[in-house]
Design a protein around this motif. Sequence first.
Motif, mmCIF file in Angstrom:
data_model
loop_
_atom_site.group_PDB
_atom_site.id
_atom_site.type_symbol
_atom_site.label_atom_id
_atom_site.label_comp_id
_atom_site.label_asym_id
_atom_site.label_seq_id
_atom_site.Cartn_x
_atom_site.Cartn_y
_atom_site.Cartn_z
ATOM 1 N N ALA A 11 30.779 26.665 67.734
ATOM 2 C CA ALA A 11 29.439 26.522 68.282
ATOM 3 C C ALA A 11 28.367 26.627 67.210
ATOM 4 C CB ALA A 11 29.200 27.586 69.350
ATOM 5 N N ALA A 12 28.746 27.132 66.053
ATOM 6 C CA ALA A 12 27.748 27.413 65.028
ATOM 7 C C ALA A 12 27.310 26.183 64.253
ATOM 8 C CB ALA A 12 28.291 28.447 64.049
ATOM 9 N N GLY A 13 28.225 25.199 64.119
ATOM 10 C CA GLY A 13 27.877 23.991 63.375
ATOM 11 C C GLY A 13 27.490 24.322 61.955
ATOM 12 N N THR A 14 26.298 23.935 61.555
ATOM 13 C CA THR A 14 25.863 24.144 60.188
ATOM 14 C C THR A 14 25.541 25.599 59.888
ATOM 15 O OG1 THR A 14 23.619 23.571 60.870
ATOM 16 C CG2 THR A 14 24.969 21.804 59.965
ATOM 17 N N ALA A 15 25.605 26.478 60.898
ATOM 18 C CA ALA A 15 25.397 27.913 60.663
ATOM 19 C C ALA A 15 26.696 28.592 60.276
ATOM 20 C CB ALA A 15 24.811 28.570 61.917
ATOM 21 N N ALA A 16 27.690 27.804 59.854
ATOM 22 C CA ALA A 16 29.014 28.328 59.547
ATOM 23 C C ALA A 16 29.007 29.525 58.601
ATOM 24 C CB ALA A 16 29.896 27.213 58.981
ATOM 25 N N PRO A 17 28.235 29.535 57.520
ATOM 26 C CA PRO A 17 28.294 30.687 56.612
ATOM 27 C C PRO A 17 27.984 32.010 57.308
ATOM 28 C CG PRO A 17 27.131 28.864 55.572
ATOM 29 C CD PRO A 17 27.342 28.475 57.002
ATOM 30 N N THR A 18 26.958 32.041 58.145
ATOM 31 C CA THR A 18 26.582 33.273 58.831
ATOM 32 C C THR A 18 27.672 33.723 59.782
ATOM 33 O OG1 THR A 18 24.248 32.686 58.703
ATOM 34 C CG2 THR A 18 24.861 34.346 60.329
ATOM 35 N N VAL A 19 28.190 32.785 60.578
ATOM 36 C CA VAL A 19 29.221 33.136 61.543
ATOM 37 C C VAL A 19 30.496 33.587 60.840
ATOM 38 C CG1 VAL A 19 30.638 32.259 63.437
ATOM 39 C CG2 VAL A 19 28.245 31.589 63.260
ATOM 40 N N LEU A 20 30.844 32.936 59.731
ATOM 41 C CA LEU A 20 32.031 33.347 58.984
ATOM 42 C C LEU A 20 31.877 34.768 58.452
ATOM 43 C CD1 LEU A 20 33.031 30.117 57.025
ATOM 44 C CD2 LEU A 20 34.387 31.307 58.739
ATOM 45 N N ASP A 21 30.697 35.111 57.993
ATOM 46 C CA ASP A 21 30.458 36.475 57.516
ATOM 47 C C ASP A 21 30.688 37.489 58.637
ATOM 48 O OD1 ASP A 21 29.878 35.674 54.972
ATOM 49 O OD2 ASP A 21 27.698 35.673 55.241
ATOM 50 N N GLU A 22 30.209 37.152 59.840
ATOM 51 C CA GLU A 22 30.406 38.054 60.975
ATOM 52 C C GLU A 22 31.883 38.161 61.339
ATOM 53 O OE1 GLU A 22 27.963 36.400 64.011
ATOM 54 O OE2 GLU A 22 26.070 36.996 63.060
ATOM 55 N N LEU A 23 32.573 37.029 61.326
ATOM 56 C CA LEU A 23 33.997 37.024 61.643
ATOM 57 C C LEU A 23 34.796 37.793 60.606
ATOM 58 C CD1 LEU A 23 36.188 36.028 63.536
ATOM 59 C CD2 LEU A 23 36.180 33.843 62.338
ATOM 60 N N LEU A 24 34.415 37.682 59.334
ATOM 61 C CA LEU A 24 35.068 38.445 58.271
ATOM 62 C C LEU A 24 34.951 39.946 58.527
ATOM 63 C CD1 LEU A 24 33.911 36.395 55.159
ATOM 64 C CD2 LEU A 24 36.271 36.994 55.642
ATOM 65 N N GLU A 25 33.760 40.381 58.907
ATOM 66 C CA GLU A 25 33.531 41.800 59.137
ATOM 67 C C GLU A 25 34.357 42.309 60.314
ATOM 68 O OE1 GLU A 25 29.794 44.868 60.013
ATOM 69 O OE2 GLU A 25 29.406 42.799 59.372
ATOM 70 N N ILE A 26 34.398 41.535 61.387
ATOM 71 C CA ILE A 26 35.179 41.930 62.571
ATOM 72 C C ILE A 26 36.668 42.000 62.238
ATOM 73 C CG2 ILE A 26 35.893 41.188 64.877
ATOM 74 C CD1 ILE A 26 33.092 39.911 65.147
ATOM 75 N N THR A 27 37.160 40.991 61.517
ATOM 76 C CA THR A 27 38.580 40.938 61.185
ATOM 77 C C THR A 27 38.974 42.076 60.255
ATOM 78 O OG1 THR A 27 38.492 38.522 61.387
ATOM 79 C CG2 THR A 27 40.425 39.455 60.315
ATOM 80 N N ALA A 28 38.116 42.409 59.305
ATOM 81 C CA ALA A 28 38.406 43.509 58.386
ATOM 82 C C ALA A 28 38.588 44.819 59.147
ATOM 83 C CB ALA A 28 37.287 43.644 57.365
ATOM 84 N N GLN A 29 37.825 44.994 60.220
ATOM 85 C CA GLN A 29 37.902 46.221 61.000
ATOM 86 C C GLN A 29 39.132 46.267 61.900
ATOM 87 O OE1 GLN A 29 34.168 46.219 63.078
ATOM 88 N NE2 GLN A 29 32.957 46.682 61.255
ATOM 89 N N SER A 30 39.663 45.084 62.258
ATOM 90 C CA SER A 30 40.784 45.028 63.196
ATOM 91 C C SER A 30 42.097 44.635 62.527
ATOM 92 C CB SER A 30 40.463 44.031 64.318
ATOM 93 O OG SER A 30 40.225 42.741 63.789
ATOM 94 N N LEU A 31 42.149 44.671 61.200
ATOM 95 C CA LEU A 31 43.348 44.296 60.454
ATOM 96 C C LEU A 31 44.504 45.227 60.821
ATOM 97 C CD1 LEU A 31 44.024 42.154 58.280
ATOM 98 C CD2 LEU A 31 43.520 43.893 56.551
ATOM 99 N N ARG A 186 34.676 25.500 51.735
ATOM 100 C CA ARG A 186 33.382 26.158 51.539
ATOM 101 C C ARG A 186 32.311 25.461 52.385
ATOM 102 N NH1 ARG A 186 36.432 29.082 49.572
ATOM 103 N NH2 ARG A 186 36.413 30.146 47.558
ATOM 104 N N PRO A 187 31.239 26.171 52.734
ATOM 105 C CA PRO A 187 30.129 25.527 53.444
ATOM 106 C C PRO A 187 29.502 24.425 52.595
ATOM 107 C CG PRO A 187 29.975 27.914 53.632
ATOM 108 C CD PRO A 187 31.049 27.636 52.615
ATOM 109 N N LYS A 188 29.112 23.344 53.254
ATOM 110 C CA LYS A 188 28.420 22.258 52.577
ATOM 111 C C LYS A 188 27.177 22.798 51.874
ATOM 112 C CE LYS A 188 26.197 17.808 53.486
ATOM 113 N NZ LYS A 188 25.814 16.825 54.525
ATOM 114 N N GLY A 189 26.936 22.342 50.638
ATOM 115 C CA GLY A 189 25.783 22.800 49.878
ATOM 116 C C GLY A 189 26.103 23.918 48.907
#
Length: 319
Positions: A11-31, A186-189
């Motif tokens: 759903a994030a589309g071009t907001a991928a970097p922000t959403v990936l950062d959030e997903l990284l944080e969640i996954t790190a906590q639930s590893l 990697r995110p475009k740009g």
Amino acid sequence: MAESSAAAVAAAGTAAPTVLDELLEITAQSLVRTEVAEHYEVIRELGRGKYGHVMLVTHRQRGTPMALKLLPKASTKLHTFLYEYCVALSLATHPAIIGMFGIAIESSQYYGFLYEPALHKDLISIIKPRDGIPEPAAKQCAKQLVSALEFIHSRGLVYRDVKPENVLLFDPECRRIKLTDFGLTRPKGTKLKLVAGVIPYTAPELSNTADAQGVPIDTSLDAWAFGVLLFCLLTGYFPWEQSLPDDPFFEDFMLWQETGLDEDLPRHWKRLTAEAALMLRSLLALDPAKRGPVGGALRYVDRPWRLEDGRGEEAAAKP
């Protein structure tokens, strides 16, 4: 978690970097911290690369076959592992991208995650030297890879690792293939510097870059590598060793790109029909701004791509 995480990034589309950062944080906590042998029985090795290896395992209780990618903790940063896992998870809803089980683990020696196993190896295993693969299979690959890459691009990402080793087979005829390995995505740009040697898949704007700040990446990098992959499927060899002017094969290609004349077509391209040559000339345009998108290949899938003992020449000449 897998479905909700994938939906969030989709759903994030071009907001991928922000959403990936959030997903990284969640996954790190639930590893999940566990040793592999506690929950999985190792059957055999499926593959091994520079950064890790993949094992075929079964779940000890459910008996489910899975592929387990293991990355040594001694040589892998936690963030690097989490990033690859989260990108793969976010893209796994596409039918031509490897499916994920939504399970990431940390053992005493490894980081790992589980995905669907491909028991027919990868695309490189069926490419015959100086022959390639059957044209119908090459076209099956092309159609599925275009769909997968366009999906990745629609999420604001550049895949950056198109090569036969990263295309997994689910049958020998390539009716069902899946893209894997998202460690370089990697995110475009994102500004990218060439940190390793030039390989055939390296686009010329990276091969020749002297910019210390790096080059902002876009989807044209994937188009270039996709063109090289298609050439390999149709011929069984690379079009050049390096995308640099001092490579004689690339020098010949540059001349043909400049003139477009039939007499300048490099000798080792002469097995290709006129349509296939046009398709690759677009995907492999030297100027990234003029490079055709991966989807441009679909305009040619109903036309012959390879000349076989002269039999395709007449068909290739038809309008």
